[in-house]
Design an enzyme around this catalytic site. Structure first.
Site: not given
Ligand code: RIB
Length: 330
Positions: A14, A41, A43-44, A246, A278
């Site tokens: 990012d 998404k 990885l997160n 929110s 995420d």
């Molecule tokens: O959901 C957030 C993510 O969306 C970010 O980290 C970016 O890489 C996109 O994939």
């Protein structure tokens, strides 16, 4: 007994610019700061499942994805390793760059705008043999959740392979970024847990529930949740969560009399909302894998995402299990 949560999806490096306001077409604006963070998404979600599970090792997060043969790829892989994610199914694609996200964050609100370039994520198309070897090397009961989104080319195939070959695995799906070609009754009838934001839920309804009267109110979203839930697989979890930014979220499964609304936690200092969804998704699935009720899992996920938006960076902003427990006062 240990559970494996498998995440199939994207890894992005990012590139984040924090700015007072975002430029219009043709405009140049001086921003305030630039940072790089780990994201994507997939990885997160993998990091969220790992960090938001208790350290006792009852939940193993496992990632299936692709990175490029570059320094970004090395950093993305290391981020997963450092978070305790199993990376044995993360491939390095020679001659390709890692996925990249260009992100603008508005400083006052923490809201973002994101452009993604697939890079190595575009190569994530496991063969039948690869799915078989990944999912058959574990016992069926260890493998109860697979987390998916739309940031790689093969989501429909993943859903179809899993439901045909491993029907008892819960497929947890966030249809983001929105791809209308993946909104079909056939695909949605294979989903066990759906997390979708309000706008996307309405877009889905326009395609699959054209007779539904979309009413712009809380009651309208509740009706939407009930009707979307009926489109999902009626075995396994049968659960839908509609996130309302929110405001909070609405959740519903067939065991409930009616959809339930959960308010977001009040946060005075929103720094960066990137990855909050995420974090919510990972927190929800890790808690369900631990055997928590849907209500408990949603409460935990809501608290986790309220912490995530107070820090910069998608993956780096994801809190630890103990931080959420402390916030919940348990
Ligand atoms: O959901 C957030 C993510 O969306 C970010 O980290 C970016 O890489 C996109 O994939």
């Amino acid at each position: 007994m240990s559970k494996t949560v498998t995440i199939i999806g994207s890894l992005n490096y990012d590139l984040v610019t924090f700015t007072k306001k975002v430029p219009k077409a043709g405009e140049t604006i001086q921003a305030n700061s630039f940072e790089t963070h780990m994201g994507g998404k997939g990885l997160n979600e993998a990091v969220a499942v790992a960090r938001l599970s208790p350290p006792s090792g009852h939940v193993q997060s496992r990632m299936i994805g692709c990175v490029g043969a570059d320094d970004f790829g090395k950093s993305l892989r290391q981020c997963l390793v450092d978070s305790g994610v199993d990376v044995s199914n993360v491939k390095t694609i020679g001659g390709e760059s890692s996925g990249v996200a260009t992100i603008l964050v508005e400083e006052e609100s923490g809201e973002n705008r994101i452009l993604i370039t697939a890079g190595a994520n575009g190569h994530l198309k496991p063969s039948d043999e690869e799915y078989k070897s990944i999912f058959e090397s574990d016992k069926e009961d260890k493998n109860e959740y697979v987390v998916l989104q739309n940031e790689y080319p093969d989501t429909a195939k993943s859903i179809s392979w899993l439901k045909t070959n491993k029907p008892s695995i819960n497929i947890a799906y966030n249809p983001s970024p929105y791809r209308p070609e993946l909104v079909t009754r056939d695909i949605w009838s294979k989903i066990d847990l759906l997390i979708v934001n309000e706008g996307e839920a309405q877009d889905v309804a326009k395609l699959l529930l054209p007779d539904l009267d979309l009413v712009d109110s809380m009651e309208g979203v509740k009706t939407l949740a009930v009707e979307i839930q009926k489109l999902l697989n009626q075995n396994n979890l049968k659960t839908v969560v509609i996130t309302l930014g929110s405001k909070g979220c609405i959740y519903y499964d067939a065991q409930l009399d009616e959809p339930q609304f959960v308010k977001s936690r009040k946060v005075d200092n929103v720094v960066d909302t990137t990855g909050a969804g995420d974090t919510f998704f990972g927190g929800l699935v890790s808690n369900l894998a631990l055997g928590k009720t849907l209500a408990q899992a949603v409460e935990f996920a809501t608290a986790a995402s309220s912490l995530a938006i107070q820090k910069k960076g998608a993956a780096e902003g994801i809190p630890e299990h103990k931080d959420v427990i402390q916030l919940l006062g348990e």
